[in-house]
Design a protein around this motif. Structure first.
Motif, short mmCIF file in Angstrom:
data_model
loop_
_atom_site.label_atom_id
_atom_site.label_comp_id
_atom_site.label_asym_id
_atom_site.label_seq_id
_atom_site.Cartn_x
_atom_site.Cartn_y
_atom_site.Cartn_z
N CYS A 221 -22.55 -8.72 -12.56
CA CYS A 221 -23.70 -8.73 -11.66
C CYS A 221 -24.92 -8.26 -12.43
CB CYS A 221 -23.45 -7.82 -10.45
SG CYS A 221 -24.88 -7.67 -9.34
N LEU A 222 -25.98 -9.07 -12.41
CA LEU A 222 -27.24 -8.70 -13.04
C LEU A 222 -28.30 -8.47 -11.98
CD1 LEU A 222 -27.58 -11.22 -16.03
CD2 LEU A 222 -26.53 -8.96 -16.02
N GLN A 223 -29.11 -7.43 -12.19
CA GLN A 223 -30.25 -7.16 -11.32
C GLN A 223 -31.52 -7.30 -12.15
OE1 GLN A 223 -29.62 -3.30 -9.54
NE2 GLN A 223 -27.94 -4.03 -8.25
N PRO A 224 -32.13 -8.50 -12.16
CA PRO A 224 -33.28 -8.76 -13.04
C PRO A 224 -34.45 -7.81 -12.85
CG PRO A 224 -32.41 -10.80 -12.15
CD PRO A 224 -31.71 -9.69 -11.41
N LYS A 225 -34.70 -7.37 -11.61
CA LYS A 225 -35.86 -6.53 -11.36
C LYS A 225 -35.75 -5.20 -12.10
CE LYS A 225 -38.86 -4.95 -7.64
NZ LYS A 225 -39.08 -4.92 -6.18
N SER A 226 -34.56 -4.63 -12.14
CA SER A 226 -34.35 -3.34 -12.81
C SER A 226 -33.71 -3.50 -14.18
CB SER A 226 -33.48 -2.42 -11.95
OG SER A 226 -32.21 -3.02 -11.71
N GLN A 227 -33.37 -4.76 -14.53
CA GLN A 227 -32.71 -5.08 -15.81
C GLN A 227 -31.42 -4.26 -15.97
OE1 GLN A 227 -35.34 -5.18 -19.29
NE2 GLN A 227 -35.36 -7.38 -18.95
N LYS A 228 -30.63 -4.26 -14.91
CA LYS A 228 -29.34 -3.56 -14.96
C LYS A 228 -28.20 -4.57 -14.91
CE LYS A 228 -30.92 0.80 -12.90
NZ LYS A 228 -30.77 1.74 -11.76
N CYS A 229 -27.13 -4.25 -15.64
CA CYS A 229 -25.95 -5.10 -15.69
C CYS A 229 -24.75 -4.29 -15.21
CB CYS A 229 -25.72 -5.61 -17.11
SG CYS A 229 -24.14 -6.47 -17.34
N PHE A 230 -23.95 -4.90 -14.33
CA PHE A 230 -22.75 -4.23 -13.81
C PHE A 230 -21.53 -5.11 -14.05
CE2 PHE A 230 -26.34 -2.67 -11.40
CZ PHE A 230 -26.10 -1.31 -11.29
N ILE A 231 -20.45 -4.49 -14.50
CA ILE A 231 -19.17 -5.16 -14.63
C ILE A 231 -18.20 -4.46 -13.70
CG2 ILE A 231 -17.28 -5.82 -16.16
CD1 ILE A 231 -19.86 -7.15 -16.93
N ASN A 232 -17.70 -5.19 -12.70
CA ASN A 232 -16.81 -4.59 -11.69
C ASN A 232 -17.43 -3.35 -11.07
OD1 ASN A 232 -14.65 -6.48 -12.04
ND2 ASN A 232 -14.12 -5.44 -13.95
N GLY A 233 -18.75 -3.38 -10.86
CA GLY A 233 -19.44 -2.27 -10.21
C GLY A 233 -19.87 -1.15 -11.12
N ASP A 234 -19.45 -1.16 -12.38
CA ASP A 234 -19.84 -0.12 -13.33
C ASP A 234 -20.97 -0.63 -14.22
OD1 ASP A 234 -17.86 1.67 -12.44
OD2 ASP A 234 -16.35 0.72 -13.72
N MET A 235 -22.00 0.19 -14.37
CA MET A 235 -23.16 -0.23 -15.14
C MET A 235 -22.86 -0.26 -16.63
SD MET A 235 -27.14 1.03 -14.90
CE MET A 235 -26.95 2.55 -15.84
N VAL A 236 -23.33 -1.29 -17.30
CA VAL A 236 -23.19 -1.45 -18.75
C VAL A 236 -24.58 -1.40 -19.36
CG1 VAL A 236 -22.36 -2.93 -20.61
CG2 VAL A 236 -21.19 -2.93 -18.39
N LYS A 237 -24.77 -0.56 -20.36
CA LYS A 237 -26.07 -0.42 -21.00
C LYS A 237 -26.30 -1.55 -22.00
CE LYS A 237 -29.06 2.90 -23.39
NZ LYS A 237 -29.15 4.26 -23.97
N LEU A 238 -27.32 -2.36 -21.73
CA LEU A 238 -27.68 -3.47 -22.62
C LEU A 238 -29.10 -3.30 -23.11
CD1 LEU A 238 -26.33 -6.56 -20.58
CD2 LEU A 238 -25.13 -5.26 -22.36
N THR A 239 -29.38 -3.79 -24.30
CA THR A 239 -30.76 -3.83 -24.78
C THR A 239 -31.49 -4.92 -24.00
OG1 THR A 239 -30.36 -5.49 -26.48
CG2 THR A 239 -29.97 -3.17 -27.08
N THR A 240 -32.82 -4.92 -24.10
CA THR A 240 -33.62 -5.94 -23.42
C THR A 240 -33.21 -7.33 -23.88
OG1 THR A 240 -35.50 -4.45 -23.22
CG2 THR A 240 -35.96 -6.81 -23.06
N PHE A 241 -33.01 -7.48 -25.18
CA PHE A 241 -32.62 -8.79 -25.70
C PHE A 241 -31.26 -9.21 -25.16
CE2 PHE A 241 -30.81 -11.81 -28.64
CZ PHE A 241 -31.87 -12.63 -28.95
N GLU A 242 -30.29 -8.29 -25.17
CA GLU A 242 -28.95 -8.60 -24.68
C GLU A 242 -28.98 -8.98 -23.20
OE1 GLU A 242 -26.51 -5.62 -27.73
OE2 GLU A 242 -27.04 -4.97 -25.70
#
Length: 256
Positions: A163-184
């Motif tokens: 799940c990606l949230q473009p507005k906050s640039q957050k990425c979740f895998i199975n509900g857990d947030m994964v820290k990605l760089t802006t490029f990633e």
């Protein structure tokens, strides 16, 4: 000329009504102390999280990496007495950065103004300028940007366990947030938006790096590998980023 990255100040919230400004990250690029004095000596020290970088007429690999891996909301770039060649640093910055870009210059040349805007500047300021006016112009750019963002509510992108949230640039895998760089994040977003379709290296370089793939560079491949590793470690099992040899990359949902 070598560059150096110096954390000048990383402020912490002091008052609730300043939280929005305190969350804004500024990157100052200069070779003297003009911007530093404007941002740190005139009573505006607590308003932004600010990093200063000293650099030459071209972007070094160190600065390239910084722009790719960090997420400043605005860059204020002092180009001094610029010529046509030096102005190309704006193009180089824009290849890695799509936020607000303010140019500060000693030249009031009309041609330089036009060239700077054509290369991607959002504002052009001629020195000397009262630091209070500079601060007001910075705030005005942020205000206009925030008004645009608030008018468009961006939906989440969900495929399988991602799940990606473009507005906050957050990425979740199975509900857990994964820290990605802006490029990633932007790379994964592009792949998900074209799920099931092959994106060529040419397309990805043009979209994410704003330049043409030269057939040799490995930047995309290295960062794709890093992205895959992060997603795998986070527990992504039912989606995969496929390498389609000779064509590009494709995001697919294996349960579909």
């Amino acid at each position: 000329m070598a560059s150096s990255i110096e954390l000048v100040e990383n402020t912490q919230p002091l008052e609730t009504n300043n939280d929005n400004q305190l969350q804004q990250k500024l990157l100052l690029i200069e070779n003297d102390h003009y911007l530093s004095k404007a941002f740190f000596i005139n009573g505006d020290k607590s308003e932004y999280q600010t990093t200063k970088i000293s650099t030459g007429e071209v972007l070094t690999q160190e600065l390239n990496s910084y722009l790719v891996d960090n997420r400043p909301n605005m860059i204020v770039l002092d180009i001094g007495f610029a010529d046509s060649a030096q102005l190309l640093i704006i193009r180089d910055v824009r290849a890695l950065f799509d936020g607000l870009l303010v140019i500060v210059s000693n030249s009031d040349s009309e041609q330089e103004h036009m060239d700077a805007f054509k290369l991607g500047a959002d504002d052009y300021v001629v020195k000397p300028i009262d630091s209070r006016i500079l601060m007001m112009r910075v705030k005005a750019l942020f205000r206009r940007q925030n008004n645009k963002v608030n008018q468009v509510e961006l939906a989440s992108l969900t495929v399988g366990e991602v799940c990606l949230q473009p507005k906050s640039q957050k990425c979740f895998i199975n509900g857990d947030m994964v820290k990605l760089t802006t490029f990633e994040f932007n790379l994964l977003k592009s792949l998900i938006e074209h799920q099931g379709k092959i994106l060529s290296r040419d397309q990805l370089y043009n979209t994410l790096l704003k330049r043409v793939y030269n057939g040799v560079e490995r930047t995309l491949d290295v960062r794709m590998s890093q992205l895959r590793e992060k997603l795998t470690v986070a527990g992504m099992k039912h989606n995969q980023i496929e390498t389609v040899w000779g064509q590009g990359y494709m995001f697919s949902n294996t349960t579909a």
